[in-house]
Design a protein around this motif. Structure first.
Motif, PDB file in Angstrom:
ATOM      1  N   ALA A  78      -2.939   2.799   0.476  1.00 21.98           N
ATOM      2  CA  ALA A  78      -2.386   3.781   1.451  1.00 21.98           C
ATOM      3  C   ALA A  78      -2.937   3.634   2.747  1.00 21.98           C
ATOM      4  O   ALA A  78      -2.493   3.216   3.810  1.00 21.98           O
ATOM      5  CB  ALA A  78      -2.126   5.067   1.260  1.00 21.98           C
ATOM      6  N   ILE A  82      -1.607   1.403   6.368  1.00 22.83           N
ATOM      7  CA  ILE A  82      -1.779   2.450   7.602  1.00 22.83           C
ATOM      8  C   ILE A  82      -2.645   1.304   8.724  1.00 22.83           C
ATOM      9  O   ILE A  82      -1.998   1.138   9.789  1.00 22.83           O
ATOM     10  CB  ILE A  82      -2.398   3.486   7.284  1.00 22.83           C
ATOM     11  CG1 ILE A  82      -1.325   4.518   6.735  1.00 22.83           C
ATOM     12  CG2 ILE A  82      -2.401   4.401   8.793  1.00 22.83           C
ATOM     13  CD1 ILE A  82      -1.888   5.732   6.229  1.00 22.83           C
ATOM     14  N   TYR A 201      -0.286   9.309   1.215  1.00 24.36           N
ATOM     15  CA  TYR A 201      -0.356   9.033   2.688  1.00 24.36           C
ATOM     16  C   TYR A 201      -0.460  10.406   3.568  1.00 24.36           C
ATOM     17  O   TYR A 201      -1.078  10.394   4.495  1.00 24.36           O
ATOM     18  CB  TYR A 201       1.229   8.469   3.315  1.00 24.36           C
ATOM     19  CG  TYR A 201       0.997   6.957   2.752  1.00 24.36           C
ATOM     20  CD1 TYR A 201       0.630   5.967   3.454  1.00 24.36           C
ATOM     21  CD2 TYR A 201       2.113   6.648   1.699  1.00 24.36           C
ATOM     22  CE1 TYR A 201       0.739   4.620   3.397  1.00 24.36           C
ATOM     23  CE2 TYR A 201       1.853   5.357   1.303  1.00 24.36           C
ATOM     24  CZ  TYR A 201       1.349   4.439   2.305  1.00 24.36           C
ATOM     25  OH  TYR A 201       1.582   3.005   1.871  1.00 24.36           O
TER      26      TYR A 201
END
Length: 483
Positions: A78, A82, A201
């Motif tokens: 995750a 990002i 997240y």
């Protein structure tokens, strides 16, 4: 004992890395001059600032969540996704405004900035995973590999006449190498292989939205002065300033190793709501944060000009700058332990406010002092700003946990450093009066080794805590460290 050994391994790795980086910087200064060194560090300064937007606290968030012991692979995936998205956005903006970027640096380097951002991000993500897996000593070993390989390639390139191109190739090669090795080690140590969901997240972002300013604070400590100096002074002056800065940050390595080693341990204890154990680790960190910085301040003040002359004769005028910068790193060595503990206690919002105080003070003071005092103003501004943030951090943390500042241990370190200072001063006087060394580097090296030996022996005699720590972490016991 295990934490002490981990800190020693991490510090030794960073020390070797910094030594090789120092050697490369000396070559850059001697071959390209202060102007070439200044150009290179302006590029690194810009990469450091843009790196904040690329990372936005995600690496710190990855370390925190993985250290809590659940869903490590999911958090890693995750966080990486990002960061890649942020990298694409920032890189596009750099290329869109490449003319302005090149004009500020004084060299066509926009594409190089993007390249450096990419390899820096890859290495940062792998390091954050390793630290979260409690493999701080392993991530530390990668540091000399990165800096050593970078330095070797850069020195070979410089001797081959490649100029600044040699610096670009070496930087990229070093970061790519450790990113690949780090990825391999991290994959072997994942406990729960699963893909992330919305919860992962959300928890990463909830921590990162506060922790990103920690990265901004680090960049502000290292790069605000250089960045602002770029608008007021020549690249040659920046080269002299960064040479002094390189020596001063060399001394903060042990404190950084200590904070990175203790963070996952404090985080784990905090999750178990054991605030007393966290306070005990914090007091240990304070007791040893100045272990190298305190004698470094005295030694740097006595030998500053000689140390800087190693880069070239033009660099020797930065002796006073070096002393002020070492004061800044000494205060920073203690302040870092406060914010590390706040983050480990899962109080990133408080660390956020403290870091915001430092950043605002640093920017305001640098903008106020540099136009009138130039490089001395930049060094003084950084030292004053970090002192302000240290006071704020002490006030905030004392409201969360009960701890005592180990004034006695710190005083003993100053006492041992004072003995060292007398011996080094006498040695320097004898050298200038009775001995004629052909190479000043030899003189400096002898005095540094002599000073380190006197300080170690003096502190061993003065401090029972230091004696116990040394005995507990003798090389014969290093085999007990868990990997």
């Amino acid at each position: 004992m295990r934490l002490g050994q981990t800190s020693i391994i991490h510090f030794a790795s960073r020390f070797v890395a910094s030594a090789s980086g120092f050697a490369a910087t000396v070559f850059i200064g001697r071959i390209l001059g202060s102007g070439g060194l200044g150009t290179y560090y302006l590029i690194l300064s810009l990469v450091a600032w843009l790196g904040i937007a690329v990372k936005m606290g995600v690496p710190s968030s990855i370390t925190k969540r993985i250290s809590e012991g659940t869903d490590d692979a999911a958090y890693a995936v995750a966080g990486t996704s990002i960061s890649i998205l942020l990298f694409v956005v920032v890189s596009a903006l750099v290329l869109l405004f490449r003319e302005q970027v090149n004009e500020y640096i004084g060299h066509p380097a926009a594409v190089i900035v993007v390249l450096f951002l990419g390899v820096n991000l890859a290495q940062s993500i792998t390091n954050s995973v390793l630290r979260g897996q409690h493999l701080v000593h392993i991530s530390g070993v990668f540091t000399p590999i990165r800096t050593g390989s970078r330095s070797i390639v850069q020195i070979i390139g410089l001797l081959s006449g490649l100029g600044l191109t040699a610096l670009y190739i070496g930087y990229t090669a070093g970061y790519v190498l450790v990113a690949l090795f780090g990825l391999w080690v991290a994959l072997k140590n994942f406990q729960n292989m699963r893909l992330p969901n919305r919860k992962h997240y959300r928890e990463l972002i909830s921590y990162a939205k506060f922790s990103w300013i920690g990265s901004l604070r680090s960049r502000a400590f290292n790069w605000v002065d250089v960045t602002i100096l770029g608008f007021f002074v020549s690249q040659s002056v920046i080269g002299i300033y960064t040479a002094a800065w390189n020596i001063s940050v060399f001394l903060i390595l042990f404190g950084g190793s200590l904070s990175q080693t203790l963070f996952p341990e404090m985080s784990s204890l905090s999750a178990d709501e054991d605030s007393e154990a966290v306070a005990d680790l914090f007091e240990t960190a304070l007791a040893f944060s100045g272990l190298i910085l305190i004698p470094g301040l005295i030694g740097g003040t006595l030998l500053g000009e000689q140390l800087l002359r190693i880069y070239g004769d033009e660099f020797s005028q930065g002796g006073t700058i070096l002393s002020v910068l070492i004061v800044a790193t000494l205060i920073q060595g203690y302040q870092r332990q406060f914010t590390t503990t706040l983050n480990a206690l899962d109080k990133p919002e408080i660390a956020f406010r403290i870091n915001a105080v430092f950043i605002a003070a640093n920017v305001i003071l640098n903008l106020s002092l540099i136009p009138y005092f130039q490089v001395i103003g930049a060094a003084a501004a950084t030292a004053t700003a970090v002192a302000i943030s240290l006071v704020a951090a002490h006030y905030m943390l004392s409201s969360l946990i009960d701890y005592s500042i180990p004034f006695g241990e710190i005083a003993r370190q100053w006492g041992a450093a004072a003995v060292m200072g007398v011996v080094v001063a006498l040695g320097r006087r004898a050298e200038t009066t009775y001995i004629d060394f052909s190479y000043e580097f030899v003189t400096v090296l002898i005095l540094v080794i002599l000073g380190a030996g006197v300080y170690s022996v003096s502190l061993f005699a003065l401090s029972g805590r230091f004696r116990k720590t040394v005995i507990d972490n003798l090389p014969s016991r290093l085999s007990q460290i868990s990997v």
